[in-house]
Design an enzyme around this catalytic site. Structure first.
Site, PDB file in Angstrom:
ATOM      1  N   GLU A  89       0.839  -1.206   0.000  1.00  0.00           N
ATOM      2  CA  GLU A  89       0.000   0.000   0.000  1.00  0.00           C
ATOM      3  C   GLU A  89       0.872   1.253   0.000  1.00  0.00           C
ATOM      4  O   GLU A  89       0.642   2.199  -0.758  1.00  0.00           O
ATOM      5  CB  GLU A  89      -0.908   0.044   1.236  1.00  0.00           C
ATOM      6  N   CYS A 134      -1.937  -2.829   7.445  1.00  0.00           N
ATOM      7  CA  CYS A 134      -1.322  -2.634   8.769  1.00  0.00           C
ATOM      8  C   CYS A 134      -1.558  -1.191   9.240  1.00  0.00           C
ATOM      9  O   CYS A 134      -1.989  -0.324   8.470  1.00  0.00           O
ATOM     10  CB  CYS A 134       0.166  -2.958   8.727  1.00  0.00           C
TER      11      CYS A 134
HETATM   12  N1  THU Z   1       2.123  -6.576   4.050  1.00  0.00           N
HETATM   13  C1  THU Z   1       1.716  -5.680   3.091  1.00  0.00           C
HETATM   14  O1  THU Z   1       2.422  -5.437   2.101  1.00  0.00           O
HETATM   15  N2  THU Z   1       0.520  -5.082   3.251  1.00  0.00           N
HETATM   16  C2  THU Z   1      -0.356  -5.375   4.244  1.00  0.00           C
HETATM   17  O2  THU Z   1      -1.435  -4.830   4.258  1.00  0.00           O
HETATM   18  C3  THU Z   1       0.002  -6.322   5.306  1.00  0.00           C
HETATM   19  C4  THU Z   1       1.371  -6.847   5.241  1.00  0.00           C
HETATM   20  C5  THU Z   1       3.386  -7.272   3.828  1.00  0.00           C
HETATM   21  C6  THU Z   1       4.528  -6.880   4.717  1.00  0.00           C
HETATM   22  C7  THU Z   1       5.379  -8.141   4.663  1.00  0.00           C
HETATM   23  O3  THU Z   1       6.200  -8.074   3.515  1.00  0.00           O
HETATM   24  C8  THU Z   1       4.395  -9.264   4.467  1.00  0.00           C
HETATM   25  O4  THU Z   1       3.185  -8.671   4.053  1.00  0.00           O
HETATM   26  C9  THU Z   1       4.139 -10.080   5.715  1.00  0.00           C
HETATM   27  O5  THU Z   1       3.825  -9.280   6.786  1.00  0.00           O
END
Ligand code: THU
Length: 141
Positions: A61, A93
């Site tokens: 995001e 997150c």
């Molecule tokens: N992650 C995202 O890219 N976006 C989210 O909304 C949640 C988590 C990624 C971060 C990390 O590379 C992986 O997902 C596991 O946490």
């Protein structure tokens, strides 16, 4: 909720999955993609970018939104997140919610969460981050 046509929603979901293909996630193996619809009409894709120093990982995001901002646009009207090799969709997150709040056109801006099983969950920036800390909170006497 601000207007997001079904056609544009489909396109954002498609581009978010395309974004996920570029995911650099050798540590979690959890591929995430995002597509943000800028106020200019342009769509910016992003993916999660991990690092051996885990804490500096950048989520899909934020990658997409930062690409938009770095191209000179500071407002988006919709964002889609496509997550993972798991069936379930992923929820943004806390850090990404705060960044969405900074650059969304308004707090009713649609956020579309897409899962590998075809599931789609519609929400908004305001629903994901109620009572957000916004620039208006900085105004003081
Ligand atoms: N992650 C995202 O890219 N976006 C989210 O909304 C949640 C988590 C990624 C971060 C990390 O590379 C992986 O997902 C596991 O946490």
């Amino acid at each position: 909720m601000a207007k997001l046509t079904e056609e544009m929603k489909k396109e954002l979901i498609r581009q978010a999955w395309q974004g996920a293909e570029k995911s650099y996630s050798p540590y979690s193996n959890f591929k995430v993609g995002a597509a943000v619809l800028a106020s200019t009409g342009e769509i910016y894709r992003g993916c999660n970018i991990e690092n051996v120093s885990y804490g500096i990982t950048n989520c899909a995001e934020r990658t997409a939104i930062f690409k938009m901002v770095s191209e000179g646009c500071t407002s988006f009207t919709a964002i889609c997140v496509a997550a993972g090799d798991t069936a379930l969709m992923s929820s943004p997150c806390g850090a990404c919610r705060q960044v969405m709040a900074e650059f969304c056109a308004d707090m009713d801006t649609p956020v579309v969460l897409a899962g590998k099983d075809g599931s789609v969950y519609d929400t908004t920036v305001g629903a994901l981050l109620p009572d957000a800390f916004l620039r208006t909170n900085l105004i003081h006497e």
